[in-house]
Design a protein around this motif. Structure first.
Motif, PDB file in Angstrom:
ATOM      1  N   MET A   1       0.820  -1.192   0.000  1.00  0.00           N
ATOM      2  CA  MET A   1       0.000   0.000   0.000  1.00  0.00           C
ATOM      3  C   MET A   1       0.864   1.256   0.000  1.00  0.00           C
ATOM      4  N   ASN A   2       1.982   1.202   0.744  1.00  0.00           N
ATOM      5  CA  ASN A   2       2.854   2.377   0.773  1.00  0.00           C
ATOM      6  C   ASN A   2       3.491   2.638  -0.581  1.00  0.00           C
ATOM      7  N   SER A   3       3.776   1.588  -1.321  1.00  0.00           N
ATOM      8  CA  SER A   3       4.366   1.769  -2.651  1.00  0.00           C
ATOM      9  C   SER A   3       3.393   2.481  -3.581  1.00  0.00           C
ATOM     10  N   LEU A   4       2.121   2.143  -3.467  1.00  0.00           N
ATOM     11  CA  LEU A   4       1.111   2.813  -4.280  1.00  0.00           C
ATOM     12  C   LEU A   4       0.999   4.284  -3.911  1.00  0.00           C
ATOM     13  N   ARG A   5       1.040   4.578  -2.614  1.00  0.00           N
ATOM     14  CA  ARG A   5       0.967   5.980  -2.173  1.00  0.00           C
ATOM     15  C   ARG A   5       2.185   6.770  -2.630  1.00  0.00           C
ATOM     16  N   VAL A   6       3.359   6.144  -2.584  1.00  0.00           N
ATOM     17  CA  VAL A   6       4.577   6.809  -3.064  1.00  0.00           C
ATOM     18  C   VAL A   6       4.477   7.063  -4.559  1.00  0.00           C
ATOM     19  N   PHE A   7       3.991   6.077  -5.310  1.00  0.00           N
ATOM     20  CA  PHE A   7       3.846   6.230  -6.752  1.00  0.00           C
ATOM     21  C   PHE A   7       2.865   7.350  -7.088  1.00  0.00           C
ATOM     22  N   LEU A   8       1.693   7.358  -6.455  1.00  0.00           N
ATOM     23  CA  LEU A   8       0.694   8.390  -6.734  1.00  0.00           C
ATOM     24  C   LEU A   8       1.177   9.772  -6.312  1.00  0.00           C
ATOM     25  N   SER A   9       1.833   9.846  -5.172  1.00  0.00           N
ATOM     26  CA  SER A   9       2.365  11.118  -4.708  1.00  0.00           C
ATOM     27  C   SER A   9       3.424  11.653  -5.668  1.00  0.00           C
ATOM     28  N   SER A  10       4.289  10.779  -6.146  1.00  0.00           N
ATOM     29  CA  SER A  10       5.315  11.190  -7.105  1.00  0.00           C
ATOM     30  C   SER A  10       4.692  11.619  -8.426  1.00  0.00           C
ATOM     31  N   LEU A  11       3.671  10.907  -8.871  1.00  0.00           N
ATOM     32  CA  LEU A  11       2.996  11.246 -10.114  1.00  0.00           C
ATOM     33  C   LEU A  11       2.310  12.608 -10.021  1.00  0.00           C
ATOM     34  N   ILE A  12       1.633  12.860  -8.924  1.00  0.00           N
ATOM     35  CA  ILE A  12       0.975  14.159  -8.721  1.00  0.00           C
ATOM     36  C   ILE A  12       2.013  15.269  -8.619  1.00  0.00           C
ATOM     37  N   PHE A  13       3.127  15.007  -7.965  1.00  0.00           N
ATOM     38  CA  PHE A  13       4.197  15.999  -7.858  1.00  0.00           C
ATOM     39  C   PHE A  13       4.757  16.348  -9.237  1.00  0.00           C
ATOM     40  N   ILE A  14       5.010  15.337 -10.058  1.00  0.00           N
ATOM     41  CA  ILE A  14       5.549  15.574 -11.401  1.00  0.00           C
ATOM     42  C   ILE A  14       4.545  16.341 -12.254  1.00  0.00           C
ATOM     43  N   LEU A  15       3.274  16.014 -12.136  1.00  0.00           N
ATOM     44  CA  LEU A  15       2.244  16.726 -12.881  1.00  0.00           C
ATOM     45  C   LEU A  15       2.151  18.187 -12.432  1.00  0.00           C
ATOM     46  N   SER A  16       2.265  18.431 -11.139  1.00  0.00           N
ATOM     47  CA  SER A  16       2.240  19.806 -10.631  1.00  0.00           C
ATOM     48  C   SER A  16       3.450  20.598 -11.108  1.00  0.00           C
ATOM     49  N   CYS A  17       4.604  19.955 -11.157  1.00  0.00           N
ATOM     50  CA  CYS A  17       5.795  20.619 -11.696  1.00  0.00           C
ATOM     51  C   CYS A  17       5.610  20.951 -13.174  1.00  0.00           C
ATOM     52  N   TYR A  18       5.001  20.036 -13.923  1.00  0.00           N
ATOM     53  CA  TYR A  18       4.713  20.311 -15.332  1.00  0.00           C
ATOM     54  C   TYR A  18       3.781  21.514 -15.474  1.00  0.00           C
ATOM     55  N   PHE A  19       2.765  21.592 -14.622  1.00  0.00           N
ATOM     56  CA  PHE A  19       1.857  22.736 -14.664  1.00  0.00           C
ATOM     57  C   PHE A  19       2.597  24.041 -14.412  1.00  0.00           C
ATOM     58  N   LEU A  20       3.544  24.040 -13.469  1.00  0.00           N
ATOM     59  CA  LEU A  20       4.320  25.257 -13.209  1.00  0.00           C
ATOM     60  C   LEU A  20       5.191  25.629 -14.394  1.00  0.00           C
ATOM     61  N   ILE A  21       5.812  24.651 -15.025  1.00  0.00           N
ATOM     62  CA  ILE A  21       6.647  24.936 -16.194  1.00  0.00           C
ATOM     63  C   ILE A  21       5.784  25.444 -17.338  1.00  0.00           C
ATOM     64  N   ASP A  22       4.629  24.838 -17.539  1.00  0.00           N
ATOM     65  CA  ASP A  22       3.696  25.307 -18.564  1.00  0.00           C
ATOM     66  C   ASP A  22       3.257  26.738 -18.264  1.00  0.00           C
ATOM     67  N   LEU A  23       3.031  27.018 -17.001  1.00  0.00           N
ATOM     68  CA  LEU A  23       2.624  28.352 -16.575  1.00  0.00           C
ATOM     69  C   LEU A  23       3.682  29.390 -16.908  1.00  0.00           C
ATOM     70  N   LEU A  24       4.935  29.047 -16.712  1.00  0.00           N
ATOM     71  CA  LEU A  24       6.022  29.987 -16.974  1.00  0.00           C
ATOM     72  C   LEU A  24       6.334  30.131 -18.461  1.00  0.00           C
ATOM     73  N   LEU A  25       6.225  29.055 -19.222  1.00  0.00           N
ATOM     74  CA  LEU A  25       6.620  29.095 -20.629  1.00  0.00           C
ATOM     75  C   LEU A  25       5.533  29.628 -21.554  1.00  0.00           C
ATOM     76  N   TYR A  26       4.285  29.292 -21.303  1.00  0.00           N
ATOM     77  CA  TYR A  26       3.224  29.604 -22.254  1.00  0.00           C
ATOM     78  C   TYR A  26       2.238  30.649 -21.774  1.00  0.00           C
ATOM     79  N   GLY A  27       2.528  31.317 -20.704  1.00  0.00           N
ATOM     80  CA  GLY A  27       1.651  32.384 -20.238  1.00  0.00           C
ATOM     81  C   GLY A  27       0.927  32.003 -18.959  1.00  0.00           C
ATOM     82  N   PHE A  28       0.552  33.015 -18.232  1.00  0.00           N
ATOM     83  CA  PHE A  28      -0.077  32.825 -16.929  1.00  0.00           C
ATOM     84  C   PHE A  28      -1.530  32.411 -17.088  1.00  0.00           C
ATOM     85  N   ASP A  29      -1.936  31.459 -16.256  1.00  0.00           N
ATOM     86  CA  ASP A  29      -3.312  31.001 -16.218  1.00  0.00           C
ATOM     87  C   ASP A  29      -3.638  30.650 -14.767  1.00  0.00           C
TER      88      ASP A  29
END
Length: 92
Positions: A1-29
């Motif tokens: 169960m902990n492995s699943l939580r680590v995987f999901l947490s890492s996936l959400i973190f990477i997606l949030s980082c992508y959103f920040l990079i998208d925010l900086l490169l393509y305009g504020f939203d």
């Protein structure tokens, strides 16, 4: 169960980082900013509690995932402190 939580947490973190990079490169939203902040908070709370049987790389990944949450919390506490003492908080 902990492995699943680590995987999901890492996936959400990477997606949030992508959103920040998208925010900086393509305009504020505002929606991207909100999704990124909510994602960092979710990644923090989704991370499993600490156990003695964890390896050292768990600690390293945990520090990386918790850094944005701690930065957001520090910013909000600082703003609350300034507005709490609005009469004598800032001297310009």
């Amino acid at each position: 169960m902990n492995s699943l939580r680590v995987f999901l947490s890492s996936l959400i973190f990477i997606l949030s980082c992508y959103f920040l990079i998208d925010l900086l490169l393509y305009g504020f939203d505002w929606l991207l900013l909100l999704c990124s902040l909510v994602g960092f908070v979710c990644a923090h709370y989704l991370w499993p509690p600490k156990h003695d049987d964890e390896t050292s790389w768990y600690d390293t990944v945990e520090v990386v995932i918790e850094f944005p949450f701690r930065a957001i919390a520090l910013l909000l506490r600082g703003l609350a402190k300034i507005f709490k003492n609005a009469d004598s908080g800032l001297d310009l």
